[in-house]
Design a protein around this motif. Structure first.
Motif, mmCIF file in Angstrom:
data_model
loop_
_atom_site.group_PDB
_atom_site.id
_atom_site.type_symbol
_atom_site.label_atom_id
_atom_site.label_comp_id
_atom_site.label_asym_id
_atom_site.label_seq_id
_atom_site.Cartn_x
_atom_site.Cartn_y
_atom_site.Cartn_z
ATOM 1 N N ARG A 173 0.831 -1.212 0.000
ATOM 2 C CA ARG A 173 0.000 0.000 0.000
ATOM 3 C C ARG A 173 0.863 1.259 0.000
ATOM 4 N NH1 ARG A 173 -5.126 -0.583 3.370
ATOM 5 N NH2 ARG A 173 -3.752 -1.980 4.503
ATOM 6 N N HIS A 174 1.896 1.240 0.873
ATOM 7 C CA HIS A 174 2.757 2.424 0.940
ATOM 8 C C HIS A 174 4.217 2.080 0.694
ATOM 9 C CE1 HIS A 174 -0.721 4.327 2.672
ATOM 10 N NE2 HIS A 174 -0.718 3.467 3.679
ATOM 11 N N CYS A 175 4.502 0.836 0.412
ATOM 12 C CA CYS A 175 5.899 0.394 0.431
ATOM 13 C C CYS A 175 6.230 -0.450 -0.805
ATOM 14 C CB CYS A 175 6.118 -0.426 1.711
ATOM 15 S SG CYS A 175 7.777 -1.070 1.875
ATOM 16 N N CYS A 191 10.765 -1.267 -12.807
ATOM 17 C CA CYS A 191 10.212 -1.418 -11.457
ATOM 18 C C CYS A 191 9.808 -0.036 -10.941
ATOM 19 C CB CYS A 191 11.254 -2.048 -10.527
ATOM 20 S SG CYS A 191 10.656 -2.213 -8.833
ATOM 21 N N LEU A 192 8.505 0.152 -10.731
ATOM 22 C CA LEU A 192 8.017 1.440 -10.228
ATOM 23 C C LEU A 192 7.546 1.281 -8.778
ATOM 24 C CD1 LEU A 192 5.921 2.899 -13.213
ATOM 25 C CD2 LEU A 192 8.402 2.859 -12.866
ATOM 26 N N THR A 193 8.082 2.113 -7.898
ATOM 27 C CA THR A 193 7.749 2.028 -6.466
ATOM 28 C C THR A 193 7.563 3.450 -5.924
ATOM 29 O OG1 THR A 193 10.084 2.178 -5.856
ATOM 30 C CG2 THR A 193 9.169 -0.041 -6.134
ATOM 31 N N PRO A 194 6.939 3.576 -4.746
ATOM 32 C CA PRO A 194 6.793 4.924 -4.176
ATOM 33 C C PRO A 194 8.137 5.520 -3.744
ATOM 34 C CG PRO A 194 5.326 3.349 -3.068
ATOM 35 C CD PRO A 194 6.257 2.549 -3.928
ATOM 36 N N GLU A 195 9.137 4.690 -3.489
ATOM 37 C CA GLU A 195 10.398 5.194 -2.913
ATOM 38 C C GLU A 195 11.358 5.773 -3.950
ATOM 39 O OE1 GLU A 195 9.103 2.246 -2.296
ATOM 40 O OE2 GLU A 195 8.780 2.146 -0.132
ATOM 41 N N ALA A 222 4.979 -3.060 -10.928
ATOM 42 C CA ALA A 222 4.534 -1.799 -10.330
ATOM 43 C C ALA A 222 3.996 -2.078 -8.936
ATOM 44 C CB ALA A 222 3.450 -1.161 -11.186
ATOM 45 N N ALA A 223 4.478 -1.315 -7.958
ATOM 46 C CA ALA A 223 3.940 -1.462 -6.599
ATOM 47 C C ALA A 223 2.556 -0.829 -6.571
ATOM 48 C CB ALA A 223 4.859 -0.765 -5.595
ATOM 49 N N GLU A 224 1.649 -1.515 -5.878
ATOM 50 C CA GLU A 224 0.267 -1.050 -5.727
ATOM 51 C C GLU A 224 0.206 0.437 -5.345
ATOM 52 O OE1 GLU A 224 -1.259 -2.997 -2.300
ATOM 53 O OE2 GLU A 224 -3.226 -2.076 -2.423
ATOM 54 N N GLY A 225 1.117 0.851 -4.446
ATOM 55 C CA GLY A 225 1.100 2.215 -3.918
ATOM 56 C C GLY A 225 1.350 3.289 -4.961
ATOM 57 N N THR A 226 1.916 2.945 -6.104
ATOM 58 C CA THR A 226 2.180 3.961 -7.144
ATOM 59 C C THR A 226 0.926 4.258 -7.962
ATOM 60 O OG1 THR A 226 2.791 2.313 -8.812
ATOM 61 C CG2 THR A 226 4.587 3.197 -7.449
ATOM 62 N N LYS A 227 -0.037 3.336 -7.944
ATOM 63 C CA LYS A 227 -1.263 3.451 -8.764
ATOM 64 C C LYS A 227 -0.904 3.683 -10.242
ATOM 65 C CE LYS A 227 -4.469 5.202 -5.258
ATOM 66 N NZ LYS A 227 -3.749 4.784 -4.081
ATOM 67 N N MET A 228 0.184 3.088 -10.683
ATOM 68 C CA MET A 228 0.690 3.330 -12.035
ATOM 69 C C MET A 228 0.488 2.145 -12.980
ATOM 70 S SD MET A 228 2.074 6.190 -12.956
ATOM 71 C CE MET A 228 3.337 5.802 -14.175
ATOM 72 N N ALA A 229 0.014 1.012 -12.465
ATOM 73 C CA ALA A 229 0.023 -0.216 -13.275
ATOM 74 C C ALA A 229 -0.785 -0.066 -14.568
ATOM 75 C CB ALA A 229 -0.495 -1.383 -12.439
ATOM 76 N N ASP A 230 -1.955 0.503 -14.441
ATOM 77 C CA ASP A 230 -2.832 0.648 -15.595
ATOM 78 C C ASP A 230 -2.205 1.591 -16.643
ATOM 79 O OD1 ASP A 230 -5.226 -0.258 -16.559
ATOM 80 O OD2 ASP A 230 -6.241 1.644 -16.083
ATOM 81 N N TYR A 231 -1.748 2.734 -16.149
ATOM 82 C CA TYR A 231 -1.144 3.734 -17.038
ATOM 83 C C TYR A 231 0.094 3.158 -17.732
ATOM 84 C CZ TYR A 231 1.003 7.994 -18.713
ATOM 85 O OH TYR A 231 1.575 8.943 -19.530
ATOM 86 N N LEU A 232 0.917 2.459 -16.941
ATOM 87 C CA LEU A 232 2.161 1.901 -17.486
ATOM 88 C C LEU A 232 1.864 0.905 -18.616
ATOM 89 C CD1 LEU A 232 5.274 1.769 -17.094
ATOM 90 C CD2 LEU A 232 4.899 -0.077 -15.443
ATOM 91 N N THR A 233 0.820 0.123 -18.437
ATOM 92 C CA THR A 233 0.458 -0.862 -19.462
ATOM 93 C C THR A 233 0.103 -0.145 -20.775
ATOM 94 O OG1 THR A 233 -0.476 -2.173 -17.670
ATOM 95 C CG2 THR A 233 -0.978 -2.905 -19.894
ATOM 96 N N ARG A 234 -0.716 0.905 -20.640
ATOM 97 C CA ARG A 234 -1.103 1.646 -21.866
ATOM 98 C C ARG A 234 0.102 2.358 -22.481
ATOM 99 N NH1 ARG A 234 -4.433 5.453 -19.994
ATOM 100 N NH2 ARG A 234 -4.882 4.546 -17.974
ATOM 101 N N TRP A 235 0.968 2.854 -21.594
ATOM 102 C CA TRP A 235 2.157 3.578 -22.085
ATOM 103 C C TRP A 235 3.087 2.635 -22.866
ATOM 104 C CZ3 TRP A 235 7.389 2.978 -20.726
ATOM 105 C CH2 TRP A 235 8.243 3.968 -21.206
ATOM 106 N N ILE A 236 3.291 1.437 -22.358
ATOM 107 C CA ILE A 236 4.164 0.485 -23.070
ATOM 108 C C ILE A 236 3.542 0.156 -24.428
ATOM 109 C CG2 ILE A 236 5.111 -1.870 -23.074
ATOM 110 C CD1 ILE A 236 5.359 -1.682 -20.021
ATOM 111 N N ASN A 237 2.236 -0.067 -24.391
ATOM 112 C CA ASN A 237 1.518 -0.408 -25.623
ATOM 113 C C ASN A 237 1.625 0.725 -26.657
ATOM 114 O OD1 ASN A 237 -0.444 -2.738 -26.227
ATOM 115 N ND2 ASN A 237 -1.392 -0.939 -27.155
ATOM 116 N N ASP A 238 1.326 1.948 -26.205
ATOM 117 C CA ASP A 238 1.216 3.073 -27.146
ATOM 118 C C ASP A 238 2.569 3.711 -27.461
ATOM 119 O OD1 ASP A 238 -1.417 2.494 -26.876
ATOM 120 O OD2 ASP A 238 -1.903 4.198 -25.594
ATOM 121 N N SER A 239 3.423 3.899 -26.432
ATOM 122 C CA SER A 239 4.670 4.632 -26.672
ATOM 123 C C SER A 239 5.815 3.726 -27.090
ATOM 124 C CB SER A 239 5.100 5.392 -25.420
ATOM 125 O OG SER A 239 4.114 6.308 -25.086
ATOM 126 N N ILE A 240 5.874 2.528 -26.510
ATOM 127 C CA ILE A 240 6.972 1.620 -26.877
ATOM 128 C C ILE A 240 6.563 0.797 -28.098
ATOM 129 C CG2 ILE A 240 8.418 -0.316 -26.031
ATOM 130 C CD1 ILE A 240 9.006 2.001 -24.357
#
Ligand code: F6P
Length: 321
Positions: A173-175, A191-195, A222-240
């Motif tokens: 959640r935070h770690c 690897c995306l994390t809050p830290e 992606a760590a849950e705490g970043t709330k980035m998993a969804d965005y990252l998936t679309r970004w890899i698909n669209d930008s990479i």
């Protein structure tokens, strides 16, 4: 009459709680205490859900995940009236000490109870997030990491076979501890994390170079705490430009039979908790640092911020750049 000692689990469940319950109850009895078990954590303390363990209750549980005592997050414990009710439940059974297996929220609650009524407790750190300050290890972490590893290894198989990218969201959640260790041990590219601050532009350039050199799949954690998993998936698909899928591992990470490490840690923490109460400590948390077990006063644990081992942060930082 021997002194009553109650054992409970509280907050998010974690593998290793069952062996800790078993060892704490059996070792406490061998030290002359009368063990009691409390069902449903703080809720059971208020609602009088106590049981005297017999041999049958404690046998055949060591290998089971979760907690046979069940757990809860109980807001009523913030209310002094309900804490008084809990005190009455202890008093009528002659229970004078408590062991709580859980996270720092549970330790804080029992520290308040100690401040109110002078009932000593010992805390055993247990959370798959591994984010309790003052200890390098919390029960459940190794089992969770192995659940994650098994899942990611399977995902790796399909990712390489189908030339795809996979984003895997892990708990925390935070770690970002679970994310970092999983990324390192499973060979992730991102690897995306809050830290650790991340830079998608430089990650993109790095991956593009690797794709140009022949890379056909990508694994991102992606760590849950970043709330980035969804965005990252679309970004890899669209930008990479690589077909990407998202897997949210969720609560599968909290279950499962405890690993050897978690069983052993449960054993050590449970014995230390009984010993600390027997020695007259009143509100300590069992900790493990640099290979050594000791206890720490609750304020040292609850008033400080958990820091991930800088060596792990250093190793995983390139995966965020
Ligand atoms: O605290 C441990 C944890 O596993 C977190 O990583 C996660 O956010 C949370 O529990 C989810 O727990 P619950 O579904 O019980 O609210």
């Amino acid at each position: 009459m021997s002194k009553g000692l109650a054992i409970m689990t509280s907050g998010g469940d974690a593998a290793g709680m069952n062996p800790a319950i078993k060892v704490a109850a059996e070792y406490a009895a061998s030290r002359g205490f009368k063990p009691w078990l409390v069902y449903d954590g703080l809720r059971g303390l208020i609602d009088d859900r106590f049981v005297e363990p017999d041999r049958e209750m404690l046998s055949g549980i060591l290998h089971r995940g979760g907690t046979l005592l069940r757990s809860s997050r109980e807001k009523r414990f913030f209310d002094i009236g309900f804490r008084r009710q809990a005190l009455e439940n202890l008093k009528k059974r002659g229970i004078e000490k408590l062991i709580v297996i859980g996270g720092d929220g549970s330790f804080r609650a029992l520290n308040q109870f100690y401040a109110d009524f002078g009932i000593p407790f010992a805390g055993i750190p247990a959370t798959i997030d591994n984010d309790i300050a003052g200890t390098d290890y919390c029960l459940g972490v190794d089992t969770a990491l192995n659940m994650i590893r098994q899942s990611i290894d399977s995902i790796h198989d399909t990712a390489t076979s189908f030339s795809r990218a996979f984003v895997v969201e892990v708990m925390g959640r935070h770690c970002g501890y679970l994310a970092m260790v999983s990324a390192l041990s499973c060979g992730a590219e991102i690897c995306l994390t809050p830290e650790v601050p991340y830079n998608l532009d430089s990650i993109g350039l790095r991956l593009q170079r690797e794709i140009d050199a022949g890379r056909n799949h990508i694994l991102a954690i992606a760590a849950e705490g970043t709330k980035m998993a969804d965005y990252l998936t679309r970004w890899i698909n669209d930008s990479i430009g690589m077909e990407a899928r998202l897997t949210v591992l969720g609560h599968v990470q909290r279950g499962g039979s405890p690993t050897v490490r978690d069983r052993l840690m449960a054993y050590k923490f449970a014995v230390a908790a009984v010993d600390s109460l027997e020695a007259g400590e009143t509100n300590s948390v069992m900790v493990f640092n640099e290979g050594h077990y000791s206890t720490r006063p609750i304020h040292e644990v609850c008033d400080s911020q958990y820091q991930i081992d800088p060596r792990i942060i250093e190793l995983s930082t390139p995966l965020a750049q």
